[in-house]
Design a protein around this motif. Sequence first.
Motif, PDB file in Angstrom:
ATOM      1  N   PRO A   1       0.854  -1.028  -0.041  1.00  0.00           N
ATOM      2  CA  PRO A   1       0.013   0.002  -0.080  1.00  0.00           C
ATOM      3  C   PRO A   1       0.918   1.136  -0.066  1.00  0.00           C
ATOM      4  CG  PRO A   1      -0.575  -1.529   1.611  1.00  0.00           C
ATOM      5  CD  PRO A   1       0.607  -2.172   0.941  1.00  0.00           C
ATOM      6  N   PHE A   2       0.327   2.192  -0.493  1.00  0.00           N
ATOM      7  CA  PHE A   2       0.968   3.792  -0.676  1.00  0.00           C
ATOM      8  C   PHE A   2       0.589   4.047   0.834  1.00  0.00           C
ATOM      9  CE2 PHE A   2       1.005   3.310  -5.236  1.00  0.00           C
ATOM     10  CZ  PHE A   2       2.069   3.643  -5.326  1.00  0.00           C
ATOM     11  N   GLY A   3       1.757   4.907   1.201  1.00  0.00           N
ATOM     12  CA  GLY A   3       1.478   5.570   2.689  1.00  0.00           C
ATOM     13  C   GLY A   3       0.221   6.643   2.492  1.00  0.00           C
ATOM     14  N   PHE A   4      -0.105   6.993   1.462  1.00  0.00           N
ATOM     15  CA  PHE A   4      -1.326   8.021   1.415  1.00  0.00           C
ATOM     16  C   PHE A   4      -2.661   7.306   1.182  1.00  0.00           C
ATOM     17  CE2 PHE A   4       0.729   8.142  -2.707  1.00  0.00           C
ATOM     18  CZ  PHE A   4      -0.270   7.596  -3.550  1.00  0.00           C
ATOM     19  N   ALA A   5      -2.684   6.005   1.161  1.00  0.00           N
ATOM     20  CA  ALA A   5      -3.934   4.980   1.012  1.00  0.00           C
ATOM     21  C   ALA A   5      -4.704   5.283   2.136  1.00  0.00           C
ATOM     22  CB  ALA A   5      -3.537   3.681   0.825  1.00  0.00           C
ATOM     23  N   SER A   6      -6.152   5.462   1.948  1.00  0.00           N
ATOM     24  CA  SER A   6      -7.009   5.374   3.042  1.00  0.00           C
ATOM     25  C   SER A   6      -7.540   3.971   3.213  1.00  0.00           C
ATOM     26  CB  SER A   6      -8.304   6.146   2.365  1.00  0.00           C
ATOM     27  OG  SER A   6      -8.058   7.246   2.220  1.00  0.00           O
ATOM     28  N   THR A   7      -7.631   3.706   4.524  1.00  0.00           N
ATOM     29  CA  THR A   7      -7.881   2.426   4.962  1.00  0.00           C
ATOM     30  C   THR A   7      -9.368   2.075   4.335  1.00  0.00           C
ATOM     31  OG1 THR A   7      -6.593   2.672   6.888  1.00  0.00           O
ATOM     32  CG2 THR A   7      -8.328   1.189   7.173  1.00  0.00           C
ATOM     33  N   GLY A   8      -9.430   0.656   4.260  1.00  0.00           N
ATOM     34  CA  GLY A   8     -10.654   0.245   3.548  1.00  0.00           C
ATOM     35  C   GLY A   8     -10.583  -1.220   2.982  1.00  0.00           C
ATOM     36  N   ARG A   9     -11.918  -1.733   2.572  1.00  0.00           N
ATOM     37  CA  ARG A   9     -11.712  -3.197   2.221  1.00  0.00           C
ATOM     38  C   ARG A   9     -12.720  -3.135   0.913  1.00  0.00           C
ATOM     39  NH1 ARG A   9     -15.211  -7.366   1.631  1.00  0.00           N
ATOM     40  NH2 ARG A   9     -14.497  -9.376   1.207  1.00  0.00           N
ATOM     41  N   VAL A  10     -12.365  -3.392  -0.399  1.00  0.00           N
ATOM     42  CA  VAL A  10     -12.848  -3.356  -1.498  1.00  0.00           C
ATOM     43  C   VAL A  10     -13.005  -4.681  -2.081  1.00  0.00           C
ATOM     44  CG1 VAL A  10     -13.255  -2.341  -3.803  1.00  0.00           C
ATOM     45  CG2 VAL A  10     -12.497  -1.009  -1.769  1.00  0.00           C
ATOM     46  N   GLU A  11     -14.041  -5.379  -2.812  1.00  0.00           N
ATOM     47  CA  GLU A  11     -14.180  -6.461  -3.403  1.00  0.00           C
ATOM     48  C   GLU A  11     -15.093  -6.040  -4.778  1.00  0.00           C
ATOM     49  OE1 GLU A  11     -15.065 -11.020  -3.829  1.00  0.00           O
ATOM     50  OE2 GLU A  11     -15.455 -10.067  -1.814  1.00  0.00           O
ATOM     51  N   ALA A  12     -14.435  -5.909  -5.818  1.00  0.00           N
ATOM     52  CA  ALA A  12     -14.980  -5.334  -6.973  1.00  0.00           C
ATOM     53  C   ALA A  12     -14.506  -5.596  -8.247  1.00  0.00           C
ATOM     54  CB  ALA A  12     -15.264  -3.898  -6.942  1.00  0.00           C
ATOM     55  N   ALA A  13     -15.042  -5.393  -9.461  1.00  0.00           N
ATOM     56  CA  ALA A  13     -14.620  -5.385 -10.772  1.00  0.00           C
ATOM     57  C   ALA A  13     -13.267  -4.914 -11.000  1.00  0.00           C
ATOM     58  CB  ALA A  13     -15.670  -5.474 -11.882  1.00  0.00           C
ATOM     59  N   LEU A  14     -12.247  -4.944 -11.578  1.00  0.00           N
ATOM     60  CA  LEU A  14     -11.140  -4.317 -12.201  1.00  0.00           C
ATOM     61  C   LEU A  14     -11.370  -3.653 -13.413  1.00  0.00           C
ATOM     62  CD1 LEU A  14      -8.416  -7.143 -11.596  1.00  0.00           C
ATOM     63  CD2 LEU A  14      -8.792  -5.299 -10.095  1.00  0.00           C
ATOM     64  N   VAL A  15     -10.822  -2.446 -13.648  1.00  0.00           N
ATOM     65  CA  VAL A  15     -11.057  -1.821 -14.886  1.00  0.00           C
ATOM     66  C   VAL A  15      -9.679  -1.090 -15.306  1.00  0.00           C
ATOM     67  CG1 VAL A  15     -11.626   0.337 -13.833  1.00  0.00           C
ATOM     68  CG2 VAL A  15     -12.270  -0.085 -16.433  1.00  0.00           C
ATOM     69  N   TYR A  16      -9.054  -1.363 -16.518  1.00  0.00           N
ATOM     70  CA  TYR A  16      -7.591  -1.025 -16.970  1.00  0.00           C
ATOM     71  C   TYR A  16      -7.788   0.397 -17.543  1.00  0.00           C
ATOM     72  CZ  TYR A  16      -3.120  -1.177 -18.947  1.00  0.00           C
ATOM     73  OH  TYR A  16      -1.771  -0.587 -19.296  1.00  0.00           O
ATOM     74  N   ALA A  17      -6.895   1.299 -17.075  1.00  0.00           N
ATOM     75  CA  ALA A  17      -6.959   2.469 -17.543  1.00  0.00           C
ATOM     76  C   ALA A  17      -5.519   3.161 -18.001  1.00  0.00           C
ATOM     77  CB  ALA A  17      -7.483   3.552 -16.432  1.00  0.00           C
ATOM     78  N   GLY A  18      -4.950   2.277 -18.358  1.00  0.00           N
ATOM     79  CA  GLY A  18      -3.533   2.511 -19.119  1.00  0.00           C
ATOM     80  C   GLY A  18      -2.672   3.522 -18.215  1.00  0.00           C
ATOM     81  N   HIS A  19      -2.242   4.795 -18.560  1.00  0.00           N
ATOM     82  CA  HIS A  19      -1.353   5.464 -17.631  1.00  0.00           C
ATOM     83  C   HIS A  19      -2.388   6.606 -17.035  1.00  0.00           C
ATOM     84  CE1 HIS A  19       2.034   3.719 -20.012  1.00  0.00           C
ATOM     85  NE2 HIS A  19       2.697   4.060 -18.856  1.00  0.00           N
ATOM     86  N   ALA A  20      -3.483   6.525 -17.577  1.00  0.00           N
ATOM     87  CA  ALA A  20      -4.593   7.581 -16.778  1.00  0.00           C
ATOM     88  C   ALA A  20      -4.008   8.946 -16.915  1.00  0.00           C
ATOM     89  CB  ALA A  20      -4.745   7.057 -15.473  1.00  0.00           C
ATOM     90  N   VAL A  21      -3.525   9.122 -17.977  1.00  0.00           N
ATOM     91  CA  VAL A  21      -2.991  10.831 -18.526  1.00  0.00           C
ATOM     92  C   VAL A  21      -3.966  11.279 -19.436  1.00  0.00           C
ATOM     93  CG1 VAL A  21      -1.285  11.902 -19.532  1.00  0.00           C
ATOM     94  CG2 VAL A  21      -0.678  10.119 -18.035  1.00  0.00           C
ATOM     95  N   ALA A  22      -4.547  12.595 -19.006  1.00  0.00           N
ATOM     96  CA  ALA A  22      -5.300  13.030 -19.987  1.00  0.00           C
ATOM     97  C   ALA A  22      -5.028  13.438 -21.336  1.00  0.00           C
ATOM     98  CB  ALA A  22      -5.865  14.431 -19.271  1.00  0.00           C
ATOM     99  N   PRO A  23      -5.882  13.070 -22.467  1.00  0.00           N
ATOM    100  CA  PRO A  23      -5.475  13.283 -23.902  1.00  0.00           C
ATOM    101  C   PRO A  23      -5.448  14.766 -23.861  1.00  0.00           C
ATOM    102  CG  PRO A  23      -7.688  12.440 -23.460  1.00  0.00           C
ATOM    103  CD  PRO A  23      -7.202  12.264 -22.263  1.00  0.00           C
ATOM    104  N   ALA A  24      -4.681  15.237 -25.218  1.00  0.00           N
ATOM    105  CA  ALA A  24      -4.543  16.543 -25.214  1.00  0.00           C
ATOM    106  C   ALA A  24      -5.978  17.174 -25.383  1.00  0.00           C
ATOM    107  CB  ALA A  24      -3.652  16.755 -26.532  1.00  0.00           C
ATOM    108  N   ASP A  25      -7.019  16.527 -25.942  1.00  0.00           N
ATOM    109  CA  ASP A  25      -8.048  17.275 -26.313  1.00  0.00           C
ATOM    110  C   ASP A  25      -9.065  17.078 -25.300  1.00  0.00           C
ATOM    111  OD1 ASP A  25      -8.452  14.634 -26.726  1.00  0.00           O
ATOM    112  OD2 ASP A  25      -9.678  14.707 -28.400  1.00  0.00           O
ATOM    113  N   ASP A  26      -8.748  16.436 -24.084  1.00  0.00           N
ATOM    114  CA  ASP A  26      -9.843  16.375 -23.026  1.00  0.00           C
ATOM    115  C   ASP A  26      -9.107  16.483 -21.710  1.00  0.00           C
ATOM    116  OD1 ASP A  26     -11.826  15.588 -21.632  1.00  0.00           O
ATOM    117  OD2 ASP A  26     -11.945  13.690 -22.237  1.00  0.00           O
ATOM    118  N   PRO A  27      -8.461  17.660 -21.213  1.00  0.00           N
ATOM    119  CA  PRO A  27      -7.520  17.547 -20.181  1.00  0.00           C
ATOM    120  C   PRO A  27      -8.086  17.512 -19.049  1.00  0.00           C
ATOM    121  CG  PRO A  27      -8.213  19.831 -20.894  1.00  0.00           C
ATOM    122  CD  PRO A  27      -8.612  18.963 -22.001  1.00  0.00           C
ATOM    123  N   ASP A  28      -9.637  17.776 -18.966  1.00  0.00           N
ATOM    124  CA  ASP A  28     -10.203  17.467 -17.522  1.00  0.00           C
ATOM    125  C   ASP A  28     -10.582  15.844 -17.210  1.00  0.00           C
ATOM    126  OD1 ASP A  28     -10.295  20.156 -17.364  1.00  0.00           O
ATOM    127  OD2 ASP A  28     -12.256  20.285 -18.222  1.00  0.00           O
TER     128      ASP A  28
END
Length: 579
Positions: A124-151
């Motif tokens: 875990p990262f030291g900035f993680a919040s404590t919690g338990r999650v069981e859910a579906a995974l979703v892959y998002a690559g590098h999660a960097v905004a494309p040039a035409d969609d900075p938000d």
Amino acid sequence: MPGVPLILAAAALLVDGGITVRPVWGQAPQDCPAVEAVAGGLDGPLRHVRYLADDALEGREVGTRGERCAADYIAGAFAEAGLQPGGEEGGWFQTFPVRSGSELGTHNLLRAGSSLALGEDWMPFGFASTGRVEAALVYAGHAVAPADDPDHPFGGRDLQGRIVVVEDGDPGSPTGRSMAADPHFKARMAAERGAAALLVLLPDGAALPDPAAENRPAAGIPVAAVRGAAADRVRALAESGARAEVMVEVRPRRVEARNVVGVLPGHDPERMREVIVVGAHYDHLGWGGEGSLAPGAHAVHNGADDNASGTAALIEVARRLASLHAAPERTVVFVAFTGEERGLWGSGRFVRDPTIPLARAVAMINMDMVGRLRDGRLTVFGTGTAREWPELLERLAAERGLTLAMVPDGYGPSDHSSFYGAGIPVLHFFTNTHEDYHRPTDDWEKIDEEGLRTVAGLVGDVVGRLSYGEVTPTLIEGAGTPTAPADPTGEPEAPAEASRGYGPYFGSIPDMAAGDDVEGVRLTGVREGSPAAHAGLRAGDVIVSFGGKPVTDLYAYTYALREHAPGDRVQVVVLRDGE
């Protein structure tokens, strides 16, 4: 000698009905290095630098044994110089709790197909919040905004209630380490989009995060790093939409930090309640990590120039002033601050909760990195904060053969900013950065001893003129213009508001030492002529929303600011006087 009876009394303090013995100068607590063994044969300011910058103090990181040893040494040096204790309960110290990393609890689990090994496959990262999650995974690559969609760094993906899997880094950045590459940023953006947890896949050979070195605020969701073959497995499962279970337990670790406060009382019946503060920070970066300019180097950062040099000069100024035959008219308070490297924690605490009343503070004089004087050239910040500064400095510098570069700005990346934000004229003395700045090579052998004595002499001259009432500074508010980043790499330190040339500029000056009791970003002040000033913001305001995004802390503010471009008009919501 003035102050001797109080010095002797300070050596043994009554605590809960018993006697606690304070170490006298030249000795050291049992688990601290002996002064003579480290600095024997040296005298003057270099003796102090040699002790404070010894490997045994392990870089004097705030809240550590090395910081405590340094504080004890400084208190002893203040006593030897002839000062009286100015801390809490008649002692030398002002103590306050600070965060020092994070620690794992007992409930940490990552199951993706099968259970992964904590500390080997994932962490875990030291900035993680404590919690338990069981859910579906979703892959998002590098999660960097494309040039035409900075938000929208996650594009059109549905993250609601899912465990998001992202790659570490930013392939669009020349170094791969832009703000968008930061796992903390990715986690905050994922949480904002409704994600339940975030897994960051590290490249081959990368080290797992160390929670003990993490001081950033919680991201709001569980966050962990995965590496090696386990990362490949998690990536494949995410691409197929499989399910996983993440359980994280992380809690912040609190330690005690200490400012060291010594007082030379004024003796003029009219002026003794007027205060001059002389300060320098004594903490440094410990073994490196955040703030180090030697990435990946796990080595003691001794900080001989930054800022054992300023601390040594502080002690020398105290010694010189206390040794004068005539007692000062105004009271002079000498403070060795801790937590400067973390964001002016010690000076911020002292200004908000002073151990010596600051209602009639005349000036604050600060020294930070004054150990490498080159060609007699010295930089002084804050020269525009009082009308009397330029003439006084030019005259005194000429007497010592110094050439000054004067910078009007009263704000900057050191402890004087905390005082200028409180409406006190300031001066900040600085011999400039160098190739050893924030690196393990900033060692005592590289200090210019004669130059350090010269700077201490000039500061002593200034403090002397103030303490004997020869000069009374007249405050100029809104002095100066933004200064360039102090970081010699040319990159602004994060988190902080982007300065001109680095993106959108707002002109607010955050109170870096506001603490966990503030929900939002409290301001020390605003830059003159800035958008923040034109909007009517002022010192003491707490920003709680910026451009429609909630601001819970300095990182949230930085991320919200960076989503805009120069020229954008945004709504800013602040709390002022409870409204």
